[in-house]
Design a protein around this motif. Structure first.
Motif, short mmCIF file in Angstrom:
data_model
loop_
_atom_site.label_atom_id
_atom_site.label_comp_id
_atom_site.label_asym_id
_atom_site.label_seq_id
_atom_site.Cartn_x
_atom_site.Cartn_y
_atom_site.Cartn_z
N GLY A 1 20.19 19.56 13.24
CA GLY A 1 20.39 18.24 12.65
C GLY A 1 19.16 17.35 12.66
N GLU A 2 18.38 17.43 13.73
CA GLU A 2 17.25 16.52 13.90
C GLU A 2 16.12 16.71 12.88
OE1 GLU A 2 18.50 18.50 16.27
OE2 GLU A 2 19.56 17.09 17.56
N GLY B 1 23.68 14.80 7.66
CA GLY B 1 23.66 13.60 8.48
C GLY B 1 22.25 13.21 8.88
N GLY B 2 21.41 14.19 9.21
CA GLY B 2 20.01 13.90 9.53
C GLY B 2 19.27 13.32 8.34
N GLN C 1 20.39 9.76 7.81
CA GLN C 1 19.80 8.88 8.82
C GLN C 1 18.34 8.57 8.46
OE1 GLN C 1 20.14 10.28 12.84
NE2 GLN C 1 19.30 8.40 13.70
N THR D 1 22.55 21.68 1.01
CA THR D 1 21.87 22.31 2.14
C THR D 1 21.86 23.82 1.95
OG1 THR D 1 23.93 22.38 3.38
CG2 THR D 1 22.47 20.52 3.81
N THR E 1 29.74 22.88 9.88
CA THR E 1 29.23 21.94 10.87
C THR E 1 27.72 21.83 10.77
OG1 THR E 1 31.04 22.55 12.34
CG2 THR E 1 29.18 21.42 13.33
N SER E 2 27.03 22.95 10.62
CA SER E 2 25.58 22.93 10.49
C SER E 2 25.15 22.21 9.23
CB SER E 2 25.02 24.36 10.48
OG SER E 2 25.31 25.01 11.70
N THR F 1 30.92 27.84 11.92
CA THR F 1 29.81 26.96 12.29
C THR F 1 29.00 26.50 11.09
OG1 THR F 1 28.28 28.79 12.66
CG2 THR F 1 29.56 28.02 14.56
N ARG G 1 25.51 18.53 9.79
CA ARG G 1 24.44 17.99 10.63
C ARG G 1 23.15 17.83 9.84
NH1 ARG G 1 24.82 20.34 16.68
NH2 ARG G 1 26.93 19.60 17.12
N CYS G 2 22.85 18.78 8.98
CA CYS G 2 21.65 18.66 8.14
C CYS G 2 21.77 17.45 7.22
CB CYS G 2 21.45 19.92 7.31
SG CYS G 2 21.00 21.37 8.27
#
Length: 138
Positions: A98-99, A37-38, A41, A80, A30-31, A27, A34-35
């Motif tokens: 991620g958010e 990717g946030g 963005q 990260t 993936t985590s 995981t 996501r970090c």
């Protein structure tokens, strides 16, 4: 390989003991993704993501050809570090991953532009045209 019993720790904001088990290795990538990717963005929101409408109210940049989002060529490498802290308000201690990364780039880029130009940007995106408009009257 023996399985160890999870260590019981007390969350600083809760008196209830919580189980802290390390995340499975599968995981973590993936985590981290996501970090990142946030953060990307957030960079996109800060610098170039904007809707354009024509006179009839139709969106003029409704495809990925016209709507500018950052790609891997537009952003720096993002490192990260995952710090696992249980959420005392959730029965399993989980948190969103991620958010939260979306918010800091907006403030960081606004501060960088403010320090570079001497003018605080109050509208997004902070693209070159908008920065030029706000600094002309300086």
């Amino acid at each position: 390989m023996s399985k160890s019993t999870p260590k019981r720790v007390r969350s600083p904001s809760s008196s209830t003991p919580q189980s802290r088990t390390p995340a499975p290795p599968s995981t973590l990538p993936t985590s981290r993704g996501r970090c990142r990717g946030g953060a990307v963005q957030g960079i996109g929101w800060a610098l170039n993501e904007e809707y354009y409408y024509d006179d009839s109210g139709r969106m003029a940049n409704s495809s990925y050809l016209d709507y500018r989002i950052p790609t891997t060529l537009d952003v720096p490498m993002i490192g990260t570090i995952i710090v696992e802290t249980p959420n005392p308000l959730h029965p399993f201690g989980v948190r969103g991953v991620g958010e939260p990364g979306i918010v800091p780039p907006l403030a960081a880029i606004a501060n960088a532009v403010s320090h570079a130009t001497g003018v605080r940007q109050t509208q997004l995106p902070m693209n070159p045209g908008r920065i030029l408009e706000t600094t002309r009257g300086k």
